[in-house]
Design an enzyme around this catalytic site. Structure first.
Site, PDB file in Angstrom:
ATOM      1  CD  GLU A 223      -2.719   5.223   6.725  1.00 52.77           C
ATOM      2  OE1 GLU A 223      -2.944   5.209   5.534  1.00 52.77           O
ATOM      3  OE2 GLU A 223      -2.090   4.873   7.620  1.00 52.77           O
TER       4      GLU A 223
ATOM      5  CD  GLU B 205      -2.971  -2.449   7.245  1.00 48.87           C
ATOM      6  OE1 GLU B 205      -2.158  -2.867   6.716  1.00 48.87           O
ATOM      7  OE2 GLU B 205      -3.864  -1.655   7.144  1.00 48.87           O
TER       8      GLU B 205
ATOM      9  N   GLY C 215       2.492   2.575  10.803  1.00 44.63           N
ATOM     10  CA  GLY C 215       3.418   3.411  10.756  1.00 44.63           C
ATOM     11  C   GLY C 215       4.150   3.866  12.115  1.00 44.63           C
TER      12      GLY C 215
ATOM     13  N   GLY D 274       2.818  -1.180   4.221  1.00 44.80           N
ATOM     14  CA  GLY D 274       3.060   0.280   4.002  1.00 44.80           C
ATOM     15  C   GLY D 274       4.432   0.642   3.669  1.00 44.80           C
ATOM     16  N   GLY D 275       5.032   1.690   4.457  1.00 48.04           N
ATOM     17  CA  GLY D 275       6.408   2.258   4.575  1.00 48.04           C
ATOM     18  C   GLY D 275       7.250   1.232   3.711  1.00 48.04           C
TER      19      GLY D 275
ATOM     20  CG  ASN E 127      -1.656   1.141   1.198  1.00 49.25           C
ATOM     21  OD1 ASN E 127      -1.819   2.221   0.814  1.00 49.25           O
ATOM     22  ND2 ASN E 127      -2.382   1.293   2.332  1.00 49.25           N
ATOM     23  CD1 TRP E 128       3.448   1.076  -3.093  1.00 50.64           C
ATOM     24  CD2 TRP E 128       3.447   2.327  -4.789  1.00 50.64           C
ATOM     25  NE1 TRP E 128       4.032   0.392  -4.068  1.00 50.64           N
ATOM     26  CE2 TRP E 128       4.150   1.187  -5.117  1.00 50.64           C
ATOM     27  CE3 TRP E 128       3.414   3.269  -5.883  1.00 50.64           C
ATOM     28  CZ2 TRP E 128       4.554   0.845  -6.461  1.00 50.64           C
ATOM     29  CZ3 TRP E 128       4.013   2.838  -7.126  1.00 50.64           C
ATOM     30  CH2 TRP E 128       4.567   1.696  -7.304  1.00 50.64           C
ATOM     31  CE  LYS E 129      -0.281   3.215   4.768  1.00 49.33           C
ATOM     32  NZ  LYS E 129      -0.194   3.189   6.126  1.00 49.33           N
TER      33      LYS E 129
ATOM     34  CB  SER F  60       5.664  -1.487  12.126  1.00 48.05           C
ATOM     35  OG  SER F  60       5.028  -0.320  12.351  1.00 48.05           O
TER      36      SER F  60
ATOM     37  CG  HIS G  60      -5.821   1.638   5.582  1.00 49.28           C
ATOM     38  ND1 HIS G  60      -5.412   2.448   6.228  1.00 49.28           N
ATOM     39  CD2 HIS G  60      -4.744   0.690   5.002  1.00 49.28           C
ATOM     40  CE1 HIS G  60      -4.082   2.162   6.654  1.00 49.28           C
ATOM     41  NE2 HIS G  60      -3.726   1.143   5.713  1.00 49.28           N
TER      42      HIS G  60
END
Ligand code: 13P
Length: 249
Positions: free
Chosen positions: A96, A166, A172, A233-234, A9-11, A212, A94
């Site tokens: 977010e 998640e 994150g 993610g990251g 997930n590149w966000k 993470s 998600h």
């Protein structure tokens, strides 16, 4: 055999200029044949990425869609638009989107419904907040999220849903759920699905861990019986780290 999936997930990261370099790093790499790699770039990069991965086995996902099929919804993106851009999956629910954009289970259900109806597969995210885990409410919260979304579909539709657990406190933050915490929740989710549908169905559904997840902890998390991969993610913004995660099974 459940499908093993590692999804990135590149966000809200990358541009039309920078995305091809990241994808190029993936195209040059290798990972086991039984691991489905999926990437979820932002909307504006979907077209260029779709072309780039056309003859690869990397799957393409969007990060959101609108719950209506078309119409006067300025600034929104429909499922048909995603499909015409070459998208196969969409991430819904998600945390977010739940936190910053007020998406609740009902809206997530409506989005899932339109996505499935029009042929997209859905990566459906669930997970508790730290305050909910602290009062031992995490199982109840996740159960409700599943009952309010996945369980409202029939088996044929629900078979096109991948669940991503998640925990919000791990996203994150650098704080990963321990392998035991992940396994405990994944096993519980499978039980909720089995109780609603049946054991066979629950055994076939992929449940990914997100929060993470990185090369240094993926191996331990993925070794758990009920963990079928990760939503990253990251670490998905580095081709090297993302591929290292896909090689962690
Ligand atoms: P991080 O891997 O950056 O914690 O993000 C997880 C996530 O939210 C994937 O959807």
């Amino acid at each position: 055999m459940r499908k093993k999936i590692v999804a990135g997930n590149w966000k809200m990261n990358t541009t039309v200029e920078s995305a091809p370099e990241l994808v190029g790093g993936l195209l040059d790499a290798s990972w086991p044949d039984d691991v489905q790699l999926i990437i979820a770039p932002p909307f504006t990069q979907l077209g260029v990425v779709a072309q780039q991965i056309q003859s690869s086995n990397i799957g393409l996902s969007a990060q959101n869609c609108h719950e209506k099929e078309s119409g006067a919804y300025t600034g929104e993106i429909s499922v048909a638009m995603l499909e015409s851009a070459g998208v196969e999956y969409v991430i819904l629910g998600h945390s977010e989107r739940r936190t910053y954009f007020g998406e609740d289970d009902n809206l997530i259900y409506l989005k899932t419904k339109v996505a499935l109806k029009q042929g997209l597969k859905v990566i459906l995210c669930v997970g508790e907040k730290l305050s909910e885990r602290e009062i031992d409410n995490h199982f109840k919260v996740v159960q409700k999220q599943i009952e309010n979304t996945l369980c409202l579909f029939g088996k044929t539709e629900a078979a096109n849903i991948v669940i991503a657990y998640e925990p919000v406190w791990a996203i994150g933050t650098g704080k990963t759920a321990s392998a035991e915490q992940a396994e405990e929740m994944h096993g519980f989710i499978r039980e909720v699905v089995a109780n609603h549908f049946d054991n066979d169905f629950a055994e076939g559904i992929s449940i990914l861990y997100g929060g993470s997840c990185k090369p240094s902890n993926a191996k331990e998390i993925f070794s758990q019986q009920n963990v079928d991969g990760g939503l990253i993610g990251g670490a998905s913004l580095s081709a090297e780290d993302f591929v290292a995660i896909a090689n962690s099974f």
